[in-house]
Design an enzyme around this catalytic site. Structure first.
Site, PDB file in Angstrom:
ATOM      1  N   ASP A  24     -10.657  -4.230  -5.000  1.00 18.39           N
ATOM      2  CA  ASP A  24      -9.901  -3.479  -3.833  1.00 18.39           C
ATOM      3  C   ASP A  24     -10.513  -2.165  -3.954  1.00 18.39           C
ATOM      4  OD1 ASP A  24      -8.311  -2.389  -2.864  1.00 18.39           O
ATOM      5  OD2 ASP A  24      -6.744  -2.607  -3.096  1.00 18.39           O
ATOM      6  N   HIS A  32     -11.306  -6.154   0.044  1.00 17.37           N
ATOM      7  CA  HIS A  32     -10.463  -5.620   1.093  1.00 17.37           C
ATOM      8  C   HIS A  32     -11.724  -6.420   2.259  1.00 17.37           C
ATOM      9  CE1 HIS A  32      -7.627  -3.333  -0.579  1.00 17.37           C
ATOM     10  NE2 HIS A  32      -6.834  -3.736   0.305  1.00 17.37           N
ATOM     11  N   SER A  63       0.915  -0.776   0.138  1.00 19.57           N
ATOM     12  CA  SER A  63      -0.586   0.100   0.075  1.00 19.57           C
ATOM     13  C   SER A  63       0.675   0.826   0.214  1.00 19.57           C
ATOM     14  CB  SER A  63      -0.954  -0.502   1.074  1.00 19.57           C
ATOM     15  OG  SER A  63      -1.891   1.025   0.885  1.00 19.57           O
TER      16      SER A  63
END
Length: 295
Positions: free
Chosen positions: A180, A212, A125
């Site tokens: 995502d 997620h 990330s």
């Protein structure tokens, strides 16, 4: 709390190699996490530390600072930003300060006898974004870069730096899930495409339908890894919803990343004089990504 200065020395969680230290891997955590937390989580997945015969693994922790997406709350983040989006300006001041701080970490490895072309940097990330800034703006002679669920802003300083300067560039390995919802797959794919257009050799792995989510099944991961004799050993353990939200996709990506490491680094570690080759098959071509890493 005041903004972070370039004189900060990062806390580091280190996993030493079993044998002679001849290469280093710097793994940057995502927003709000820590180096120790990242190491602990990977250990939970593997039921052991991620270790190599000749490679030292460094999990640094970002210093605490005010973070705008948390309304100014203090968090361990590599830089500040207005929001999690690819269509807003980068907070370049905080990014540049952290580039200086991470440069000190790289320099420490060089001073210990490790050549920079034997140092790999990457992250999850925000950590992957930070790694791309460090490598492509400041340290183009590192071995390579990896970015898991990461992206660069549309007007990123990384793109601008690559447009101004030519020369050899470290290769990039990326992973991203199509579903995502925090860091959109399209952002990661666009980052990869732009970097390719600017001369970076890249590999991009897509995981269809991955969200997620707290309850994401790991069947896809097992089906990907099982034929390569690297079955998933465990599910993500108890954690807060906030951390699970980010880490669930990372678990999938990390397992594939670790398989790539295992089936290249581990095989080559028995012969330190040979180049590592990226495994053939699937969407991967030989001599990509890990071909630059000697052990």
């Amino acid at each position: 709390m005041a903004a972070v200065s370039g004189s900060v020395r990062l806390q580091r969680c280190v996993v030493s190699p079993a044998g002679r230290h001849s290469a280093s891997l710097i793994f940057l955590h995502g927003s709000g996490d820590s180096g120790q937390g990242l190491r602990k989580w990977i250990k939970q997945v593997l039921n052991q530390d991620l270790t190599f015969q000749h490679i030292k693994i460094i999990y640094p922790t970002a210093p605490p600072r005010p973070y705008t997406p948390m309304k100014g709350g203090i968090s361990n983040v590599w830089f500040d930003r207005v929001k999690i989006s690819n269509d807003c300006p980068e907070h370049l001041e905080s990014i540049d300060v952290m580039c200086q701080v991470l440069t000190e970490l790289i320099n420490d490895e060089v001073q210990s006898g490790i050549k920079k072309n034997r140092i790999l940097i990457g992250g999850f990330s925000m950590g992957g974004c930070m790694a791309m800034h460090v490598a492509y703006r400041n340290h183009r002679d590192v071995a390579g870069v990896f970015a898991l669920s990461s992206f660069l802003n549309k007007t990123s300083a990384v793109y601008q730096a690559l447009q101004k300067r030519g020369g050899e560039l470290p290769e990039l390995f990326q992973c991203h899930g199509t579903a995502d919802e925090l860091v959109l797959h399209a952002w990661g794919k666009e980052t990869n495409s732009v970097l390719q257009s600017l001369g970076v050799s890249t590999t991009f792995h897509t995981f269809p339908g991955l969200y997620h989510e707290l309850s994401t099944d790991l069947t896809l991961l097992s089906s990907e890894v099982a034929p390569r004799q690297c079955l998933l050993q465990d599910r993500l353990g108890p954690a807060s919803r906030r951390h699970v939200f980010e880490f669930q996709l990372f678990q999938l990506e990390c397992e594939v990343f670790l398989w790539l490491m295992e089936h290249t680094l581990f095989q080559a570690l028995t012969n330190p004089s040979e180049f590592l080759l990226f495994p053939s098959g699937g969407s991967c071509s030989p001599q990509q990504i890990w071909g630059f890493m000697l052990c």
